[in-house]
Design a protein around this motif. Structure first.
Motif, PDB file in Angstrom:
ATOM      1  N   LYS A 107      49.028 -55.344  10.697  1.00 43.14           N
ATOM      2  CA  LYS A 107      49.215 -54.843   9.335  1.00 43.14           C
ATOM      3  C   LYS A 107      47.851 -54.793   8.659  1.00 43.14           C
ATOM      4  N   TYR A 109      45.800 -53.939   5.132  1.00 39.67           N
ATOM      5  CA  TYR A 109      45.932 -53.795   3.685  1.00 39.67           C
ATOM      6  C   TYR A 109      44.602 -53.353   3.095  1.00 39.67           C
ATOM      7  N   ASN A 111      42.965 -53.241  -0.750  1.00 36.70           N
ATOM      8  CA  ASN A 111      43.180 -53.677  -2.138  1.00 36.70           C
ATOM      9  C   ASN A 111      44.602 -54.213  -2.342  1.00 36.70           C
ATOM     10  N   GLN A 112      45.032 -55.027  -1.366  1.00 36.30           N
ATOM     11  CA  GLN A 112      46.307 -55.742  -1.379  1.00 36.30           C
ATOM     12  C   GLN A 112      47.531 -54.838  -1.244  1.00 36.30           C
ATOM     13  N   LYS A 113      47.332 -53.582  -0.874  1.00 39.76           N
ATOM     14  CA  LYS A 113      48.447 -52.679  -0.632  1.00 39.76           C
ATOM     15  C   LYS A 113      48.476 -52.308   0.847  1.00 39.76           C
ATOM     16  N   LEU A 114      49.673 -52.336   1.442  1.00 40.30           N
ATOM     17  CA  LEU A 114      49.795 -52.020   2.857  1.00 40.30           C
ATOM     18  C   LEU A 114      49.334 -50.596   3.119  1.00 40.30           C
ATOM     19  N   ASP A 115      48.356 -50.457   4.002  1.00 38.64           N
ATOM     20  CA  ASP A 115      47.801 -49.149   4.327  1.00 38.64           C
ATOM     21  C   ASP A 115      48.324 -48.629   5.664  1.00 38.64           C
TER      22      ASP A 115
END
Length: 271
Positions: A107, A109, A111-115
């Motif tokens: 997984k 991420y 900037n703390q968002k799942l990419d």
């Protein structure tokens, strides 16, 4: 930036020079959790990187009987002058050397968002590598023959024991969305007791004054025949028990230095 999952495989390959028989190699590997502080060692103007730092956590567990698991987390903060980006890659793998199977979950991420999330499994056959991907897309792939990280480490030991200092092999590690087999080139120096800085000496403890092998491993994408330079390379000092320190990860336009700052060893599972 290419996914950093390949770093796991590189460190696993760093276990390859224990100087033992096949059974002895497995017994000599110490289950452990190592933490590396990362800092920017070099960056070209083309990279656009003004500063970069982070942390890498690598946890190795298992045995030849139960299989091997690796947990890996790679967090970096990159400042380009115009923006600051936080990347966080989390990977878990399981490998059964005897059955020649491999499972992987990554997984990534930003900037703390799942990419990106990649999940799949693979099996090494004599005539190829069968890959079954479930995420981000369902696909069945037939790739070139290759080994998985721990199996490759074991197969390379005999050549290292015989004094070979340069060798190549093919590896599947689940990186690049699980769609490629990579060519790896390894260069291994003679074992020696090398200088340990204060921070790494504290972390390695009793291991600090043991001999290490200086190792450099380069990864190549064979689908790009016109390119003779590696996608990236990693250099490190390797202890006989499989612990590594003094890392340098070179991605061409920039390089990161990894300093071993914390080390915890565990009791092995045995067979």
């Amino acid at each position: 930036m290419r996914q950093l999952f390949g770093t796991i495989a590189l460190i696993n390959m760093g276990l390859l020079l224990t100087g033992q028989s096949h059974a002895g190699v497995a017994e000599s590997l110490i289950p452990h959790r190592a933490v590396y502080d990362l800092e920017l060692e070099d960056a070209s103007e083309r990279s656009g990187i003004e500063s970069m730092f982070g942390r890498m956590v690598y946890e190795f567990n298992g045995s030849a009987c139960s299989g091997y698991t690796v947990g890996f987390r790679f967090v970096t903060q990159v400042d380009t002058g115009n923006a600051v980006r936080l990347t966080d890659q989390q990977t878990t793998t399981y490998e059964n050397v005897e059955e020649r199977t491999f499972r992987f979950i990554t997984k990534s991420y930003v900037n703390q968002k799942l990419d990106l999330e990649v999940r799949g499994s693979a099996k090494a056959e004599a005539d190829g590598t069968s890959v079954d991907l479930t995420t981000p897309r369902r696909a069945k792939l037939e790739l070139d023959p290759a080994q998985f990280p721990t199996a490759q480490m074991i197969s390379l030991i005999e050549r290292a024991k015989s004094g070979e200092r340069f060798f190549q092999s093919h590896l599947f590690d689940g990186s690049d969305e699980g769609s490629k087999v990579m060519l790896t080139t390894s260069v291994v120096g003679s074992p020696r007791v090398s200088t340990v800085d204060e921070k790494e000496r504290t972390a390695t403890g009793d291991f600090a004054d043991m001999p290490t092998w200086p190792v450099t491993i380069a990864y190549f994408d064979e689908t790009k025949k016109e390119e003779e330079t590696p996608i990236y390379r990693i250099s490190f000092k390797l202890y006989e028990n499989g612990i590594t320190r003094d890392l340098v990860m070179d991605y061409g336009e920039f390089a990161l230095k990894g300093t071993l700052s914390s080390l915890e060893t565990f009791d092995g599972e045995g067979c």
